[in-house]
Design a protein around this motif. Sequence first.
Motif, PDB file in Angstrom:
ATOM      1  N   ARG A  41     -23.897 -73.362  -2.837  1.00 38.66           N
ATOM      2  CA  ARG A  41     -22.546 -73.773  -2.160  1.00 38.66           C
ATOM      3  C   ARG A  41     -22.499 -75.387  -2.190  1.00 38.66           C
ATOM      4  O   ARG A  41     -21.254 -75.747  -2.167  1.00 38.66           O
ATOM      5  CB  ARG A  41     -21.316 -72.954  -2.602  1.00 38.66           C
TER       6      ARG A  41
ATOM      7  N   SER B 183     -21.521 -66.197  -7.529  1.00 39.36           N
ATOM      8  CA  SER B 183     -20.513 -65.320  -8.299  1.00 39.36           C
ATOM      9  C   SER B 183     -21.468 -65.186  -9.711  1.00 39.36           C
ATOM     10  O   SER B 183     -21.145 -64.385 -10.297  1.00 39.36           O
ATOM     11  CB  SER B 183     -19.241 -66.040  -7.938  1.00 39.36           C
TER      12      SER B 183
ATOM     13  N   ASN C  49     -13.009 -70.452   1.497  1.00 39.49           N
ATOM     14  CA  ASN C  49     -13.648 -69.780   0.417  1.00 39.49           C
ATOM     15  C   ASN C  49     -13.651 -68.756  -0.422  1.00 39.49           C
ATOM     16  O   ASN C  49     -14.867 -68.756  -1.079  1.00 39.49           O
ATOM     17  CB  ASN C  49     -15.160 -69.770   0.727  1.00 39.49           C
ATOM     18  N   ASP C  50     -12.569 -68.217  -0.828  1.00 39.03           N
ATOM     19  CA  ASP C  50     -12.149 -67.424  -1.405  1.00 39.03           C
ATOM     20  C   ASP C  50     -13.473 -65.491  -1.126  1.00 39.03           C
ATOM     21  O   ASP C  50     -14.081 -65.838  -1.947  1.00 39.03           O
ATOM     22  CB  ASP C  50     -11.684 -66.762  -3.089  1.00 39.03           C
ATOM     23  N   GLU C  51     -13.769 -65.801  -0.272  1.00 37.75           N
ATOM     24  CA  GLU C  51     -15.162 -64.678   0.336  1.00 37.75           C
ATOM     25  C   GLU C  51     -14.900 -63.905  -0.438  1.00 37.75           C
ATOM     26  O   GLU C  51     -16.033 -63.111  -0.966  1.00 37.75           O
ATOM     27  CB  GLU C  51     -15.100 -64.609   1.863  1.00 37.75           C
TER      28      GLU C  51
ATOM     29  N   THR D 198     -22.215 -71.099  -6.811  1.00 37.98           N
ATOM     30  CA  THR D 198     -21.601 -69.627  -6.416  1.00 37.98           C
ATOM     31  C   THR D 198     -22.739 -68.329  -6.657  1.00 37.98           C
ATOM     32  O   THR D 198     -22.777 -68.220  -8.274  1.00 37.98           O
ATOM     33  CB  THR D 198     -19.805 -69.609  -6.215  1.00 37.98           C
TER      34      THR D 198
ATOM     35  N   GLN E 196     -15.531 -63.662  -3.945  1.00 38.03           N
ATOM     36  CA  GLN E 196     -17.150 -63.742  -4.771  1.00 38.03           C
ATOM     37  C   GLN E 196     -18.076 -63.024  -4.223  1.00 38.03           C
ATOM     38  O   GLN E 196     -18.444 -62.815  -4.570  1.00 38.03           O
ATOM     39  CB  GLN E 196     -17.413 -65.321  -3.566  1.00 38.03           C
TER      40      GLN E 196
ATOM     41  N   GLY F 126     -20.389 -61.409  -7.457  1.00 37.33           N
ATOM     42  CA  GLY F 126     -21.995 -61.148  -6.881  1.00 37.33           C
ATOM     43  C   GLY F 126     -22.200 -60.421  -6.470  1.00 37.33           C
ATOM     44  O   GLY F 126     -22.868 -60.364  -7.547  1.00 37.33           O
TER      45      GLY F 126
END
Length: 339
Positions: A53, A80, A212-214, A78, A217, A221
Amino acid sequence: MTASAPHIPVLLRPLLEAVAPVSGVWLDGTFGAGGYSRGLLAAGADTVIGVDRDPLAFEMAAPWRGAYGDRLVLVEGTFSELDTYAAEVAPGGLDGVVLDLGVSSMQLDRAERGFSFMKDGPLDMRMSQDGVSAADIVNHAGEGEIADILYHYGEERASRRIARAIAEARKTAPFETTRQLVQVIERCLPRPKPGQSHPATRSFQALRIAVNDEFGQLAAGLEAAERALKPGGRLAVVTFHSLEDRVVKRFFQERSGRRGGGSRYAPAQASEAPAFDLLTRKPVGPDERELAENPRSRSALLRVAVRTDTPAGSADRAALGLPAPALSEYHPPVTGRAR
């Protein structure tokens, strides 16, 4: 790996050993400086799809990517959505997916990205270089919301104390730099003893994850990888802290049919046919050689599973142990200071 490779990613040797033999089409969902992609190509992959990203990743790859011709396909996006990218290049399915979670060395080493508490720079932390920044959160989120972020995403026990100090400090002047935030955190916590981590470590981790909304994601993902992999395809995931590893571990347990038995209080649930078989029963960490070469690898853990022929499903998000701070719908004004 060629001599001109920017860096050697952590756990590359054990990863390549675990997924051998490498062939066909692979997807590197966290391209970064390209170390995993180059390692996979050198090990025998016909094609690697590199996804990131961060547009900086592709700028840095410009001097060397041409040497691989059509074997290296780069996609800005991303992981995801990796199944969407894979369908365009490998409609028959992927032979492997690699995910190296967290922040990359190139991001940490650049002060202007705002990821590191060791380097003074704009308080940014956006991997995509777009959207809400860490400065926006600490300047505009409520004190309770900041405390929840620090506690749930960073496991910071002094989260409320730090959030209170942030709310008080921003009354005088808005936070613009990493150093400003570090100084506030340092005043809240005791000086670390030798061998202990820096006082700002957990808070910076937490803010980066929120920006980053890890975890959102990560869950998406892992599910996307399940959809994209062909039977026999490998999924390898490298994590760097316990919260990430817990999510990956539970995903593999659930999707391999190893959720665990029941008890007289909670009877075992009927399991679906497994979508993965585990290749690593326990996570693989760095050996002494790797620790000597790269101290940043000390917390890294590798888990690998192989895709079965069971149709792709979806994970029970509640069972994954995703950290869940009680956050409001937060859309702060983007000031531009951290850009």
